[in-house]
Write a protein that holds these residues in place. Structure first.
Motif, mmCIF file in Angstrom:
data_model
loop_
_atom_site.group_PDB
_atom_site.id
_atom_site.type_symbol
_atom_site.label_atom_id
_atom_site.label_comp_id
_atom_site.label_asym_id
_atom_site.label_seq_id
_atom_site.Cartn_x
_atom_site.Cartn_y
_atom_site.Cartn_z
ATOM 1 N N LEU A 1 9.518 6.896 1.651
ATOM 2 C CA LEU A 1 8.961 7.819 2.628
ATOM 3 C C LEU A 1 9.328 9.240 2.209
ATOM 4 O O LEU A 1 10.486 9.627 2.262
ATOM 5 N N LEU A 2 8.330 9.998 1.731
ATOM 6 C CA LEU A 2 8.561 11.329 1.169
ATOM 7 C C LEU A 2 7.604 12.359 1.757
ATOM 8 O O LEU A 2 6.583 11.998 2.343
ATOM 9 N N TRP A 3 7.904 13.637 1.531
ATOM 10 C CA TRP A 3 7.017 14.714 1.954
ATOM 11 C C TRP A 3 7.146 15.888 0.999
ATOM 12 O O TRP A 3 8.124 16.026 0.284
ATOM 13 N N VAL B 1 3.972 7.238 2.322
ATOM 14 C CA VAL B 1 4.674 6.082 2.860
ATOM 15 C C VAL B 1 4.304 4.856 2.038
ATOM 16 O O VAL B 1 3.126 4.591 1.814
ATOM 17 N N HIS B 2 5.310 4.106 1.611
ATOM 18 C CA HIS B 2 5.095 2.827 0.931
ATOM 19 C C HIS B 2 5.424 1.730 1.934
ATOM 20 O O HIS B 2 6.484 1.745 2.556
ATOM 21 N N ALA B 3 4.499 0.789 2.134
ATOM 22 C CA ALA B 3 4.711 -0.272 3.118
ATOM 23 C C ALA B 3 3.921 -1.517 2.740
ATOM 24 O O ALA B 3 3.121 -1.505 1.796
ATOM 25 N N VAL B 4 4.119 -2.564 3.508
ATOM 26 C CA VAL B 4 3.450 -3.844 3.278
ATOM 27 C C VAL B 4 1.944 -3.720 3.494
ATOM 28 O O VAL B 4 1.162 -4.303 2.764
ATOM 29 N N ASN B 5 1.547 -2.949 4.521
ATOM 30 C CA ASN B 5 0.127 -2.733 4.802
ATOM 31 C C ASN B 5 -0.054 -1.385 5.499
ATOM 32 O O ASN B 5 0.918 -0.716 5.836
ATOM 33 N N ARG B 6 -1.304 -0.988 5.721
ATOM 34 C CA ARG B 6 -1.577 0.320 6.334
ATOM 35 C C ARG B 6 -0.996 0.430 7.732
ATOM 36 O O ARG B 6 -0.433 1.459 8.105
ATOM 37 N N ALA B 7 -1.139 -0.608 8.510
ATOM 38 C CA ALA B 7 -0.616 -0.574 9.870
ATOM 39 C C ALA B 7 0.895 -0.374 9.877
ATOM 40 O O ALA B 7 1.422 0.407 10.675
ATOM 41 N N ARG B 8 1.587 -1.057 9.002
ATOM 42 C CA ARG B 8 3.047 -0.919 8.930
ATOM 43 C C ARG B 8 3.441 0.483 8.478
ATOM 44 O O ARG B 8 4.407 1.051 8.958
ATOM 45 N N ALA B 9 2.686 1.062 7.570
ATOM 46 C CA ALA B 9 2.971 2.432 7.110
ATOM 47 C C ALA B 9 2.845 3.420 8.264
ATOM 48 O O ALA B 9 3.716 4.277 8.456
ATOM 49 N N VAL C 1 6.709 7.961 -4.652
ATOM 50 C CA VAL C 1 7.138 7.182 -3.490
ATOM 51 C C VAL C 1 7.700 5.819 -3.904
ATOM 52 O O VAL C 1 8.618 5.305 -3.267
ATOM 53 N N LEU C 2 7.194 5.236 -4.971
ATOM 54 C CA LEU C 2 7.718 3.941 -5.423
ATOM 55 C C LEU C 2 9.130 4.059 -5.984
ATOM 56 O O LEU C 2 9.894 3.094 -5.938
ATOM 57 N N HIS C 3 9.485 5.222 -6.494
ATOM 58 C CA HIS C 3 10.814 5.407 -7.069
ATOM 59 C C HIS C 3 11.827 5.952 -6.077
ATOM 60 O O HIS C 3 12.959 6.228 -6.441
ATOM 61 N N VAL D 1 0.828 -1.194 0.000
ATOM 62 C CA VAL D 1 0.000 0.000 0.000
ATOM 63 C C VAL D 1 0.868 1.252 0.000
ATOM 64 O O VAL D 1 2.011 1.237 0.441
ATOM 65 N N VAL D 2 0.283 2.317 -0.506
ATOM 66 C CA VAL D 2 0.865 3.651 -0.380
ATOM 67 C C VAL D 2 -0.130 4.460 0.441
ATOM 68 O O VAL D 2 -1.300 4.557 0.080
ATOM 69 N N VAL D 3 0.346 4.996 1.558
ATOM 70 C CA VAL D 3 -0.477 5.804 2.450
ATOM 71 C C VAL D 3 -0.047 7.253 2.300
ATOM 72 O O VAL D 3 1.150 7.556 2.262
ATOM 73 N N ALA D 4 -1.016 8.144 2.207
ATOM 74 C CA ALA D 4 -0.760 9.581 2.133
ATOM 75 C C ALA D 4 -1.524 10.266 3.250
ATOM 76 O O ALA D 4 -2.717 10.010 3.433
ATOM 77 N N VAL D 5 -0.825 11.089 4.032
ATOM 78 C CA VAL D 5 -1.478 11.850 5.095
ATOM 79 C C VAL D 5 -1.027 13.303 5.027
ATOM 80 O O VAL D 5 0.098 13.599 4.650
#
Length: 106
Positions: A78-80, A34-42, A71-73, A14-18
């Motif tokens: 983890l970017l802002w 944030v790119h992570a395995v799942n939302r909780a991990r992000a 974010v994938l590249h 998943v990619v999470v954006a906040v």
């Protein structure tokens, strides 16, 4: 928190954006990806950086395709960037935002 969301990718990650208040003196808001395995991990990745009060409620503002590509590249995943987006501003690694504040409560 002003808004956020997530997108599930075909490989299951998943990619999470906040959108959060900026920790810098000038204030404003920042969009964090944030790119992570799942939302909780992000969210755990963000909390481990000191962003203790980060929660994802709903999916009102999911990442755009351009945000997902950015974010994938990036090797850290983890970017802002400040919001509202300025055309001249590029995505930056989270270290540039937190600087020496990494690990401090936000």
């Amino acid at each position: 928190m002003a808004g956020g969301g997530f997108s599930r990718l075909p490989n299951g990650t998943v990619v999470v954006a906040v959108t959060l208040p900026s920790p810098r003196a000038e204030g404003g808001m920042v969009r964090v990806l944030v790119h992570a395995v799942n939302r909780a991990r992000a969210l755990t990745r963000l909390r481990n950086l000191g962003l203790r009060a980060v929660y994802l409620r709903g999916n009102a503002h999911p990442p755009t395709p351009d945000e997902i590509t950015a974010v994938l590249h990036h090797p850290d995943g983890l970017l802002w960037r400040a919001t509202p987006e300025r055309l001249e501003q590029l995505w930056q690694p989270i270290r540039a935002l937190l600087g020496r504040q990494a690990g401090a409560a936000w």
